[in-house]
Design a protein around this motif. Structure first.
Motif, mmCIF file in Angstrom:
data_model
loop_
_atom_site.group_PDB
_atom_site.id
_atom_site.type_symbol
_atom_site.label_atom_id
_atom_site.label_comp_id
_atom_site.label_asym_id
_atom_site.label_seq_id
_atom_site.Cartn_x
_atom_site.Cartn_y
_atom_site.Cartn_z
ATOM 1 N N PRO A 55 -1.847 9.956 10.011
ATOM 2 C CA PRO A 55 -2.772 9.898 11.144
ATOM 3 C C PRO A 55 -3.745 11.076 11.220
ATOM 4 O O PRO A 55 -4.909 10.901 11.590
ATOM 5 N N THR A 56 -3.299 12.262 10.852
ATOM 6 C CA THR A 56 -4.162 13.445 10.925
ATOM 7 C C THR A 56 -5.332 13.322 9.959
ATOM 8 O O THR A 56 -6.494 13.545 10.340
ATOM 9 N N CYS A 57 -5.070 12.967 8.713
ATOM 10 C CA CYS A 57 -6.135 12.812 7.725
ATOM 11 C C CYS A 57 -7.033 11.627 8.083
ATOM 12 O O CYS A 57 -8.254 11.701 7.952
ATOM 13 N N HIS A 58 -6.435 10.526 8.533
ATOM 14 C CA HIS A 58 -7.208 9.345 8.911
ATOM 15 C C HIS A 58 -8.200 9.678 10.023
ATOM 16 O O HIS A 58 -9.384 9.350 9.937
ATOM 17 N N ASP A 59 -7.728 10.336 11.065
ATOM 18 C CA ASP A 59 -8.597 10.666 12.198
ATOM 19 C C ASP A 59 -9.723 11.610 11.787
ATOM 20 O O ASP A 59 -10.868 11.446 12.201
ATOM 21 N N ALA A 60 -9.406 12.599 10.954
ATOM 22 C CA ALA A 60 -10.427 13.547 10.507
ATOM 23 C C ALA A 60 -11.439 12.877 9.579
ATOM 24 O O ALA A 60 -12.643 13.136 9.677
ATOM 25 N N ALA A 61 -10.983 12.010 8.681
ATOM 26 C CA ALA A 61 -11.898 11.304 7.782
ATOM 27 C C ALA A 61 -12.776 10.335 8.565
ATOM 28 O O ALA A 61 -13.968 10.186 8.267
ATOM 29 N N LEU A 62 -12.220 9.693 9.573
ATOM 30 C CA LEU A 62 -12.989 8.791 10.424
ATOM 31 C C LEU A 62 -14.068 9.563 11.182
ATOM 32 O O LEU A 62 -15.227 9.140 11.251
ATOM 33 N N ALA A 63 -13.718 10.713 11.719
ATOM 34 C CA ALA A 63 -14.693 11.551 12.427
ATOM 35 C C ALA A 63 -15.799 12.014 11.479
ATOM 36 O O ALA A 63 -16.982 12.016 11.850
ATOM 37 N N ALA A 64 -15.439 12.374 10.259
ATOM 38 C CA ALA A 64 -16.442 12.807 9.275
ATOM 39 C C ALA A 64 -17.366 11.653 8.899
ATOM 40 O O ALA A 64 -18.579 11.855 8.733
ATOM 41 N N ALA A 65 -16.813 10.448 8.767
ATOM 42 C CA ALA A 65 -17.640 9.286 8.445
ATOM 43 C C ALA A 65 -18.611 8.980 9.584
ATOM 44 O O ALA A 65 -19.781 8.668 9.350
ATOM 45 N N ARG A 66 -18.135 9.071 10.814
ATOM 46 C CA ARG A 66 -19.014 8.840 11.970
ATOM 47 C C ARG A 66 -20.127 9.886 12.022
ATOM 48 O O ARG A 66 -21.281 9.567 12.302
ATOM 49 N N VAL A 87 0.841 -1.206 0.000
ATOM 50 C CA VAL A 87 0.000 0.000 0.000
ATOM 51 C C VAL A 87 0.871 1.251 0.000
ATOM 52 O O VAL A 87 0.634 2.186 -0.768
ATOM 53 N N ILE A 88 1.886 1.277 0.843
ATOM 54 C CA ILE A 88 2.767 2.449 0.933
ATOM 55 C C ILE A 88 3.565 2.630 -0.360
ATOM 56 O O ILE A 88 3.738 3.761 -0.835
ATOM 57 N N ALA A 89 4.010 1.532 -0.961
ATOM 58 C CA ALA A 89 4.746 1.623 -2.223
ATOM 59 C C ALA A 89 3.849 2.153 -3.339
ATOM 60 O O ALA A 89 4.276 2.992 -4.143
ATOM 61 N N ALA A 90 2.610 1.681 -3.382
ATOM 62 C CA ALA A 90 1.671 2.163 -4.405
ATOM 63 C C ALA A 90 1.386 3.650 -4.231
ATOM 64 O O ALA A 90 1.113 4.349 -5.205
ATOM 65 N N ALA A 91 1.464 4.129 -3.001
ATOM 66 C CA ALA A 91 1.226 5.553 -2.720
ATOM 67 C C ALA A 91 2.502 6.377 -2.813
ATOM 68 O O ALA A 91 2.478 7.580 -2.560
ATOM 69 N N ALA A 92 3.598 5.750 -3.166
ATOM 70 C CA ALA A 92 4.907 6.415 -3.241
ATOM 71 C C ALA A 92 5.289 7.045 -1.896
ATOM 72 O O ALA A 92 5.917 8.089 -1.844
ATOM 73 N N GLY A 93 4.865 6.397 -0.805
ATOM 74 C CA GLY A 93 5.245 6.861 0.520
ATOM 75 C C GLY A 93 4.568 8.150 0.954
ATOM 76 O O GLY A 93 5.028 8.823 1.869
ATOM 77 N N ARG A 94 3.456 8.492 0.318
ATOM 78 C CA ARG A 94 2.770 9.754 0.602
ATOM 79 C C ARG A 94 1.299 9.511 0.914
ATOM 80 O O ARG A 94 0.676 8.638 0.304
ATOM 81 N N CYS A 95 0.762 10.265 1.840
ATOM 82 C CA CYS A 95 -0.648 10.153 2.210
ATOM 83 C C CYS A 95 -1.511 10.348 0.964
ATOM 84 O O CYS A 95 -1.252 11.242 0.155
ATOM 85 N N GLN A 96 -2.518 9.508 0.811
ATOM 86 C CA GLN A 96 -3.361 9.550 -0.377
ATOM 87 C C GLN A 96 -4.671 10.302 -0.174
ATOM 88 O O GLN A 96 -5.537 10.275 -1.044
ATOM 89 N N CYS A 97 -4.819 10.996 0.934
ATOM 90 C CA CYS A 97 -6.043 11.751 1.191
ATOM 91 C C CYS A 97 -6.195 12.859 0.156
ATOM 92 O O CYS A 97 -5.265 13.608 -0.108
ATOM 93 N N ARG A 98 -7.390 12.936 -0.410
ATOM 94 C CA ARG A 98 -7.703 13.978 -1.392
ATOM 95 C C ARG A 98 -8.887 14.825 -0.933
ATOM 96 O O ARG A 98 -9.670 15.283 -1.746
ATOM 97 N N GLY A 99 -9.003 14.974 0.374
ATOM 98 C CA GLY A 99 -10.037 15.840 0.890
ATOM 99 C C GLY A 99 -11.052 15.171 1.787
ATOM 100 O O GLY A 99 -11.942 15.836 2.310
ATOM 101 N N ALA A 100 -10.966 13.859 1.969
ATOM 102 C CA ALA A 100 -11.910 13.163 2.848
ATOM 103 C C ALA A 100 -11.790 13.652 4.286
ATOM 104 O O ALA A 100 -12.720 13.509 5.068
ATOM 105 N N CYS A 101 -10.671 14.260 4.617
ATOM 106 C CA CYS A 101 -10.438 14.765 5.976
ATOM 107 C C CYS A 101 -11.085 16.131 6.196
ATOM 108 O O CYS A 101 -11.108 16.631 7.312
ATOM 109 N N GLY A 102 -11.587 16.737 5.130
ATOM 110 C CA GLY A 102 -12.201 18.046 5.243
ATOM 111 C C GLY A 102 -11.311 19.176 4.767
ATOM 112 O O GLY A 102 -11.736 20.320 4.688
ATOM 113 N N LYS A 103 -10.070 18.874 4.432
ATOM 114 C CA LYS A 103 -9.159 19.890 3.891
ATOM 115 C C LYS A 103 -9.041 19.694 2.389
ATOM 116 O O LYS A 103 -9.117 18.581 1.889
ATOM 117 N N SER A 104 -8.792 20.780 1.672
ATOM 118 C CA SER A 104 -8.695 20.685 0.218
ATOM 119 C C SER A 104 -7.321 20.197 -0.245
ATOM 120 O O SER A 104 -7.189 19.688 -1.341
#
Length: 118
Positions: A90-101, A17-34
């Motif tokens: 972790p920051t994007c994950h936690d925010a996206a999880l909170a938004a999903a809840r 998963v990390i290799a496919a993402a080139a070692g970078r977070c793949q969030c594209r706004g699910a966390c609430g940030k653009s």
């Protein structure tokens, strides 16, 4: 690559998963940030330093790519194929999880309080 410290469980899936993402977070706004400053994708990289949210080294997570699936119990989330996972800081994950809840709570009909039903 020496700064990359893998997790304790299912190393092979996490590495894929990390290799496919080139070692970078793949969030594209699910966390609430653009993430507009980073080309519409979170700029945090595994092993990098984050200036905000307590600072420290970024450790990416392999979690469901679909924010709705972030609500799956852990035993079901780890059973997902690697194609259904994404790298999250972790920051994007936690925010996206909170938004999903929050979305689930908003969509659920309000249950009547049986104690006061007449």
């Amino acid at each position: 690559m020496s700064a990359r410290i893998p997790p304790l469980a299912d190393l092979g899936k996490w590495q894929a998963v990390i290799a496919a993402a080139a070692g970078r977070c793949q969030c594209r706004g699910a966390c609430g940030k653009s993430h507009a400053k980073d080309g519409d994708r979170c700029g945090r990289e595994h092993g990098g330093y984050q200036q905000h949210h307590g600072g420290g080294t970024v450790r990416l997570l392999a979690a469901p790519a679909d924010p709705a699936n972030l609500l799956l119990p852990p035993h079901r989330a780890v059973a997902l194929p690697k194609q259904a996972l994404a790298a999250w800081c972790p920051t994007c994950h936690d925010a996206a999880l909170a938004a999903a809840r929050k979305a689930v709570r908003a969509a659920a009909p309000a249950a009547p309080d049986a104690l006061f039903d007449l």
